[in-house]
Design a protein around this motif. Structure first.
Motif: not given
Length: 304
Positions: A150-162
């Motif tokens: 997941x390349x979004x800037x908000x990566x750390x906000x997502x528990x589903x981005x692993x």
């Protein structure tokens, strides 16, 4: 010593770690859910019960037995969900990579330590702390390693981005001979129809030259098109949002012509048989409620 060998997703399987649903623990609280699909079922009161999930996993173990595959199971941790063996580690060629998983799940790695102890220590690696990567995002295709991220800037906000960029870079450094290609996946904490938790939730190679694909899983359409062209349109089974939600791309190959699939995947299983595959159907709909299916709960150690 256990000599690991996994170069792709479909060569004849000889040894595998299959998770376990025994002592799975109570239904999680809403705030304990790691993914939107589990959340949905906790809210609806339809979260799967242990006895049903144990039955489903035993059906898979029986199929493996039939094909004379050596099956390892994790050691039991009381009240712990140990179904998804693919999250915690994965093999590339002859190297076992320990995943940097969510910290709460670290003890799941301890439960397969008895297997890791039989592998040459030089062949066991772990990414640095800042490099996140889970096995569901890592797909082997001979010279290629396909990685979901997941390349979004908000990566750390997502528990589903692993899996993050550092995780992709780590694989590139460790396996310089491989062509590593990453795919930006759509993530949603709240809607399971819009969440590709891992790459294997929207893509998987099967046979020698075919694949299952879900277009909406990819944030960048050109990356989806690249895969479609790589395998060829006629060789791709493109799944709908409903089929993605039910995890149709998360089946598991025992060999280039034998696939373990969920018995309710009617459209997919029909297509597979038309293409000449032997389909071993198992019930897995309860486990699917946790946003994981057959590939998620298996971790191959040796393929021919």
């Amino acid at each position: 010593m256990l000599k690991l060998n996994v170069k792709n997703e479909t060569s004849r399987l000889r040894a595998v770690v299959l998770g376990t649903a025994v002592s799975n623990g109570p239904t999680p609280k809403l705030e304990e859910a790691y993914d939107p699909k589990s959340l949905m079922h906790i809210k609806a009161g339809t979260y799967p019960i242990e006895a049903d999930m144990v039955k489903e996993m035993e059906a898979v173990a029986k199929v493996f037995e039939k094909y004379d595959i050596k099956v390892y199971r994790p050691e039991l941790i009381k009240d712990c969900n140990q179904i998804f063996a693919r999250d915690i580690a994965f093999v590339i060629d002859d190297v076992l990579v320990k995943a940097n998983i969510l910290p709460e799940r670290e003890n799941e790695l301890d439960a397969i330590q008895y297997i890791i102890d039989t592998i040459d220590p030089k062949k066991v690696i772990r990414p640095p702390e800042e490099a996140h990567i889970e096995g569901g995002d890592v797909m082997l295709c001979n010279d290629y390693v396909f990685i979901g991220t997941y390349r979004g800037e908000d990566y750390s906000d997502y528990i589903v981005a692993r899996t993050n960029k550092a995780g992709v870079d780590f694989i590139k450094e460790q396996f310089p001979k491989k062509k590593v290609k990453s795919f930006d996946l759509n993530k949603s904490q709240t809607n399971p129809y819009d969440n590709a938790l891992h790459l294997d939730c929207c893509f998987q190679p099967i046979g020698t030259n075919k694949a299952i694909l879900h277009k909406e899983g990819f944030r960048d359409e050109t990356e989806y098109e690249w895969l479609l062209n790589y395998f060829g349109k006629d060789n791709c089974f493109v799944i709908t949002k409903d089929e993605m939600f039910n995890m149709n791309s998360n089946i598991f190959s025992i060999s280039e012509d034998v696939i373990v699939s969920e018995k309710n995947f009617t459209r997919l299983n029909t297509w597979l048989r038309e293409k000449g595959f032997t389909v071993e159907e198992v019930p897995y709909a309860e486990i699917a409620k946790q946003e994981g299916l057959l590939r998620c709960s298996t971790m191959p150690l040796i393929r021919d």
